[in-house]
Scaffold this motif. Structure first.
Motif, PDB file in Angstrom:
ATOM      1  N   ALA A  46     -88.534  -9.453 -46.636  1.00 41.23           N
ATOM      2  CA  ALA A  46     -88.249 -10.631 -45.772  1.00 41.23           C
ATOM      3  C   ALA A  46     -89.755 -11.345 -45.708  1.00 41.23           C
ATOM      4  O   ALA A  46     -89.634 -12.666 -45.887  1.00 41.23           O
ATOM      5  N   ALA A  51     -90.362 -15.353 -44.535  1.00 41.79           N
ATOM      6  CA  ALA A  51     -89.478 -15.334 -43.243  1.00 41.79           C
ATOM      7  C   ALA A  51     -90.249 -16.329 -42.144  1.00 41.79           C
ATOM      8  O   ALA A  51     -89.400 -16.860 -41.290  1.00 41.79           O
ATOM      9  N   GLY A  57     -85.774 -17.343 -40.114  1.00 37.81           N
ATOM     10  CA  GLY A  57     -86.195 -16.185 -40.913  1.00 37.81           C
ATOM     11  C   GLY A  57     -87.279 -15.608 -39.907  1.00 37.81           C
ATOM     12  O   GLY A  57     -87.215 -14.080 -39.953  1.00 37.81           O
ATOM     13  N   ILE A  60     -84.735 -13.105 -37.935  1.00 42.21           N
ATOM     14  CA  ILE A  60     -84.218 -12.142 -39.045  1.00 42.21           C
ATOM     15  C   ILE A  60     -85.121 -11.147 -39.181  1.00 42.21           C
ATOM     16  O   ILE A  60     -84.978  -9.899 -39.120  1.00 42.21           O
ATOM     17  N   LEU A  61     -86.656 -11.539 -39.383  1.00 40.26           N
ATOM     18  CA  LEU A  61     -87.650 -10.623 -39.503  1.00 40.26           C
ATOM     19  C   LEU A  61     -87.933  -9.690 -38.158  1.00 40.26           C
ATOM     20  O   LEU A  61     -88.011  -8.604 -38.497  1.00 40.26           O
ATOM     21  N   LEU A  64     -85.346  -7.225 -38.284  1.00 42.57           N
ATOM     22  CA  LEU A  64     -85.422  -6.038 -39.057  1.00 42.57           C
ATOM     23  C   LEU A  64     -86.662  -5.182 -38.865  1.00 42.57           C
ATOM     24  O   LEU A  64     -86.776  -3.965 -39.128  1.00 42.57           O
ATOM     25  N   ALA A 208     -81.998  -9.526 -45.070  1.00 41.63           N
ATOM     26  CA  ALA A 208     -83.324 -10.129 -45.688  1.00 41.63           C
ATOM     27  C   ALA A 208     -83.212 -11.240 -46.458  1.00 41.63           C
ATOM     28  O   ALA A 208     -83.783 -12.484 -46.326  1.00 41.63           O
ATOM     29  N   ILE A 211     -82.650 -15.300 -45.532  1.00 42.90           N
ATOM     30  CA  ILE A 211     -83.507 -15.844 -45.039  1.00 42.90           C
ATOM     31  C   ILE A 211     -83.922 -17.039 -46.062  1.00 42.90           C
ATOM     32  O   ILE A 211     -84.328 -17.988 -45.722  1.00 42.90           O
TER      33      ILE A 211
END
Length: 219
Positions: A46, A51, A57, A60-61, A64, A208, A211
């Motif tokens: 990522a 990200a 991004g 999503i990071l 994660l 990931a 992104i």
């Protein structure tokens, strides 16, 4: 020539394979080392995809990172740490859902996705129900609801873009969660990790990689 992101993906999958091998060998230290290595690799992926350059991004990071924390907690079989792991993954699903909600969606696909995933979720709950205490019935129900929402949103985003890999990643993540539930509540054993762990890490890699599509001119 292997790119930097390609190398990171290879590292993630190789560490996953070593983790599965450690499970069958009963090597606790190896399980911890390789699981953390594999999970750290999807965070690195990522980061390589920049990200922090987009809201999507960043979300999503964050999801994660929550998955990474959940992975660490689930290294233990203790109930308290297991609950913390479940809480981390529940939050991860919620944050993934928020991320998907920032992307263009197909309304019809969202409704159909919710209906289909809700039916699957009810089926999973019916399967698990007799194995759960009252507390876990509430916790697992909340968890399943979060998964249903995440998958439905991913399906709606994929339908809008015409690229179905995001939906595949979300659904694969959901299927990997079933192996965790089976291992904890129904039939414990390393066989659950044999197929559950590869599915989980493939899902995290796909999520990931999504992104890249959030940056102008990419994907």
């Amino acid at each position: 020539m292997v790119t930097a992101t390609g190398f990171t993906i290879i590292v993630c999958l190789a560490a996953c394979g070593a983790h599965v091998f450690s499970e069958f060998r009963g090597w606790k230290t190896g399980k911890a080392i390789f699981k953390i290595a594999a999970s750290t690799a999807f965070l690195a992926l990522a980061a390589q995809l920049d990200a922090t350059a987009s809201t999507y991004g960043q979300l999503i990071l964050a999801a994660l990172v929550l998955s990474w924390v959940g992975d660490v907690f689930l290294l233990s079989q203790k109930s308290r740490l297991f609950l913390l792991g479940i809480a981390s993954f529940l939050l991860a699903h919620v944050v993934f859902s928020v991320a998907f909600a920032t992307r263009p969606m197909n309304g019809t696909a969202l409704i159909v996705g919710l209906a289909v995933m809700a039916c699957i979720g009810i089926g999973v709950l019916a399967w698990l129900w007799k194995h759960l205490t009252d507390f876990y019935r509430v916790a697992v129900t909340a968890y399943v609801m979060a998964i249903v929402a995440m998958c439905a949103l991913a399906i709606a985003v994929s339908a809008a873009s015409g690229a179905w890999l995001l939906a595949v990643g979300a659904v694969t993540f959901a299927v990997s969660d079933i192996t965790v539930a089976r291992d904890r509540f129904v039939a414990p054993g390393p066989i659950n990790r044999l197929w559950g762990l590869p599915l989980y890490y493939v899902a995290q890699i796909i999520l990931a990689m999504s992104i890249g599509g959030a940056h102008p001119g990419i994907g």
